[in-house]
Design a protein around this motif. Structure first.
Motif, PDB file in Angstrom:
ATOM      1  N   LEU A  32       0.608  -1.122   0.087  1.00 27.93           N
ATOM      2  CA  LEU A  32      -0.070   0.136   0.230  1.00 27.93           C
ATOM      3  C   LEU A  32       0.854   1.307  -0.319  1.00 27.93           C
ATOM      4  O   LEU A  32       0.824   2.351  -0.960  1.00 27.93           O
ATOM      5  CB  LEU A  32      -1.040   0.092   1.176  1.00 27.93           C
ATOM      6  CG  LEU A  32      -2.095  -0.899   1.149  1.00 27.93           C
ATOM      7  CD1 LEU A  32      -2.449  -1.232   2.256  1.00 27.93           C
ATOM      8  CD2 LEU A  32      -2.961  -0.894   0.017  1.00 27.93           C
ATOM      9  N   VAL A  33       2.044   1.565   0.826  1.00 31.51           N
ATOM     10  CA  VAL A  33       2.923   2.489   0.096  1.00 31.51           C
ATOM     11  C   VAL A  33       3.574   2.874  -0.508  1.00 31.51           C
ATOM     12  O   VAL A  33       3.250   3.664  -1.203  1.00 31.51           O
ATOM     13  CB  VAL A  33       3.749   2.489   1.988  1.00 31.51           C
ATOM     14  CG1 VAL A  33       5.212   3.013   1.785  1.00 31.51           C
ATOM     15  CG2 VAL A  33       3.505   2.178   3.358  1.00 31.51           C
ATOM     16  N   ASP A  34       4.343   1.730  -1.205  1.00 33.51           N
ATOM     17  CA  ASP A  34       4.649   1.779  -2.684  1.00 33.51           C
ATOM     18  C   ASP A  34       3.348   1.719  -3.219  1.00 33.51           C
ATOM     19  O   ASP A  34       3.615   2.915  -4.497  1.00 33.51           O
ATOM     20  CB  ASP A  34       4.915  -0.051  -3.024  1.00 33.51           C
ATOM     21  CG  ASP A  34       6.404  -0.126  -2.097  1.00 33.51           C
ATOM     22  OD1 ASP A  34       6.995   0.201  -1.881  1.00 33.51           O
ATOM     23  OD2 ASP A  34       6.552  -1.022  -2.382  1.00 33.51           O
ATOM     24  N   ALA A  35       2.073   1.643  -3.523  1.00 36.76           N
ATOM     25  CA  ALA A  35       1.161   2.395  -4.361  1.00 36.76           C
ATOM     26  C   ALA A  35       0.731   3.904  -4.335  1.00 36.76           C
ATOM     27  O   ALA A  35       0.605   4.345  -5.270  1.00 36.76           O
ATOM     28  CB  ALA A  35       0.234   1.220  -3.963  1.00 36.76           C
ATOM     29  N   ASN A  36       0.865   4.330  -3.346  1.00 37.25           N
ATOM     30  CA  ASN A  36       1.069   5.360  -2.897  1.00 37.25           C
ATOM     31  C   ASN A  36       2.004   6.488  -2.698  1.00 37.25           C
ATOM     32  O   ASN A  36       1.599   6.951  -3.781  1.00 37.25           O
ATOM     33  CB  ASN A  36       0.632   6.067  -1.981  1.00 37.25           C
ATOM     34  CG  ASN A  36       0.188   7.410  -0.951  1.00 37.25           C
ATOM     35  OD1 ASN A  36      -0.492   7.728  -2.122  1.00 37.25           O
ATOM     36  ND2 ASN A  36       0.673   7.578  -0.161  1.00 37.25           N
TER      37      ASN A  36
END
Length: 70
Positions: A32-36
């Protein structure tokens, strides 16, 4: 991300399976962090797939224990 953080914070590590759940939650959180950060749809899709797998697993556990309500 807040939900994953909350799930991780409520794990009871006196049970061995908590470590396994923590690893999965950490992976989902990182996706999720990477996606953001990267604005990467593939990372988001991966996180959502893992979340759905966990949801389905819990549904099966609840059904097996007669706790599932549609």
């Amino acid at each position: 991300m807040n939900i994953i953080t909350e799930l991780r914070s409520t794990l009871d590590f006196k049970y061995a399976t908590a470590k396994d759940f923590d690893v999965v939650y950490e992976y989902i959180y990182r996706q999720l962090v990477d996606a953001n950060v990267r604005k990467d749809q593939a990372c988001l899709d991966e996180a959502l797939n893992r979340i759905r797998e966990m949801r389905d697993l819990w549904k099966e556990v609840m059904k097996a224990n007669h706790l599932y309500v549609k």
